[in-house]
Design an enzyme around this catalytic site. Structure first.
Site, short mmCIF file in Angstrom:
data_model
loop_
_atom_site.label_atom_id
_atom_site.label_comp_id
_atom_site.label_asym_id
_atom_site.label_seq_id
_atom_site.Cartn_x
_atom_site.Cartn_y
_atom_site.Cartn_z
N THR A 63 -0.87 -7.48 -1.79
CA THR A 63 0.12 -7.21 -2.84
C THR A 63 0.86 -5.90 -2.55
O THR A 63 2.09 -5.83 -2.62
CB THR A 63 -0.57 -7.14 -4.23
OG1 THR A 63 -1.52 -8.21 -4.32
CG2 THR A 63 0.44 -7.27 -5.34
N GLY A 75 -2.69 -2.26 -5.25
CA GLY A 75 -3.19 -3.52 -5.81
C GLY A 75 -4.56 -3.31 -6.44
O GLY A 75 -5.06 -2.19 -6.53
N ALA A 76 -5.18 -4.40 -6.86
CA ALA A 76 -6.55 -4.36 -7.39
C ALA A 76 -7.16 -5.75 -7.27
O ALA A 76 -6.44 -6.74 -7.14
CB ALA A 76 -6.55 -3.93 -8.86
N GLY A 88 -11.28 -2.44 -3.65
CA GLY A 88 -12.08 -2.33 -2.44
C GLY A 88 -12.28 -3.64 -1.72
O GLY A 88 -12.97 -3.69 -0.70
N GLY A 89 -11.65 -4.71 -2.23
CA GLY A 89 -11.73 -5.99 -1.53
C GLY A 89 -11.24 -5.86 -0.09
O GLY A 89 -11.75 -6.51 0.81
N GLU A 100 -8.18 5.04 -1.35
CA GLU A 100 -7.38 4.64 -2.52
C GLU A 100 -7.76 5.48 -3.74
O GLU A 100 -6.89 5.87 -4.52
CB GLU A 100 -7.63 3.15 -2.82
CG GLU A 100 -6.99 2.23 -1.80
CD GLU A 100 -7.36 0.77 -1.97
OE1 GLU A 100 -6.54 -0.08 -1.61
OE2 GLU A 100 -8.48 0.47 -2.45
C1 5RP Z 1 -8.12 -2.71 -0.96
C2 5RP Z 1 -7.88 -3.01 -2.38
C3 5RP Z 1 -6.81 -3.99 -2.71
O1 5RP Z 1 -5.88 -3.37 -3.52
C4 5RP Z 1 -7.42 -5.16 -3.40
O2 5RP Z 1 -8.43 -5.70 -2.57
C5 5RP Z 1 -6.38 -6.25 -3.70
O3 5RP Z 1 -5.91 -6.80 -2.53
P1 5RP Z 1 -4.88 -7.99 -2.53
O4 5RP Z 1 -3.59 -7.46 -3.06
O5 5RP Z 1 -4.79 -8.41 -1.08
O6 5RP Z 1 -5.45 -9.09 -3.40
O7 5RP Z 1 -8.51 -2.50 -3.26
O8 5RP Z 1 -9.23 -1.87 -0.79
#
Ligand code: 5RP
Length: 222
Positions: free
Chosen positions: A33, A86-87, A99-100, A107
């Site tokens: 994102t 993002g989150a 942290g995904g 961050e």
């Molecule tokens: C990375 C994050 C990202 O913001 C979170 O994992 C969301 O990722 P995406 O926008 O690909 O769903 O925290 O450490």
């Protein structure tokens, strides 16, 4: 379905970048994102926008440089004007799980130094109760012992296979039944020797921009 989700992420990202003004120091998030936001900022820079970016990961730094954005060292700036990130999940208190993508430490440092933290998500990320496995960054030394301490706090940790963070650490993805008191849990986790940082972001988001099918919704901190 997947295409729609990408559209919603992009919608939120395009709404967020409208807040960027000339001369700003801008925190650049990590993930699919945040990438939409970085690419759009790059396009705006090509049209004359003058900003300096602070990246939250090596990956975002690369994407930003490629897009033509000037990147600076966070040590050279006491404050960041605006960060767009993002989150993985957002709850009603605008607390987050992040942290995904494994960039939670940088961050969180960037978020904590930002005058305004804007989170961009598609609508599937808004939840009543957190359920996304909580990413916890731990040092390599004694990581199995740290995992045992996490179990005692009620988590079921599993090491993210083949993944090393930008800071040279491991990530333990921790399943749980329910996180009762998220603020207390964030503190408890960071008190464990071996834990560098955890993915609970408490009181850090000022605004959450949600990409929805019909429109974009802006949730603000009360
Ligand atoms: C990375 C994050 C990202 O913001 C979170 O994992 C969301 O990722 P995406 O926008 O690909 O769903 O925290 O450490």
């Amino acid at each position: 379905m997947l295409i729609l989700m990408e559209e919603l992420k992009k919608k939120a990202a395009l709404e967020a970048v409208k807040q960027i003004k000339d001369g700003m120091i801008v925190g650049l998030g990590t993930g699919t994102t945040a990438k939409y936001a970085i690419l759009e900022i790059g396009r705006m820079v090509k049209e004359g926008l003058d900003i300096v970016g602070i990246a939250t990961s090596k990956q975002s730094e690369e994407i930003a440089k490629e897009a033509g954005i000037k990147i600076a060292d966070i040590n050279d700036y006491e404050e960041i004007d605006l960060t767009i990130d993002g989150a993985d999940q957002v709850n009603k208190n605008l607390n987050l799980i992040k942290g995904g993508g494994g960039a939670l430490l940088r961050e969180k440092i960037v978020a904590s130094c930002s005058r305004k933290e804007v989170i961009i998500v598609d609508e599937s990320k808004i939840v009543e109760n957190f359920s996304f496995p909580l990413p916890v960054e731990v040092v390599k030394f004694g990581w199995k012992r740290t995992a045992e301490k996490l179990k005692k706090l009620g988590f079921e940790p599993s090491i993210r296979q083949g993944f090393i963070t930008d800071n040279g650490n491991y990530i333990l993805d921790c399943k749980y039944e329910k996180i009762e008191d998220e603020k207390e849990m964030e503190e408890k986790l960071n008190n464990l020797p071996g834990v560098v940082e955890n993915g609970l972001f408490i009181n850090l988001a000022d605004e959450v921009i949600v990409g929805k099918k019909e429109r974009t919704e802006i949730l603000k901190k009360k």
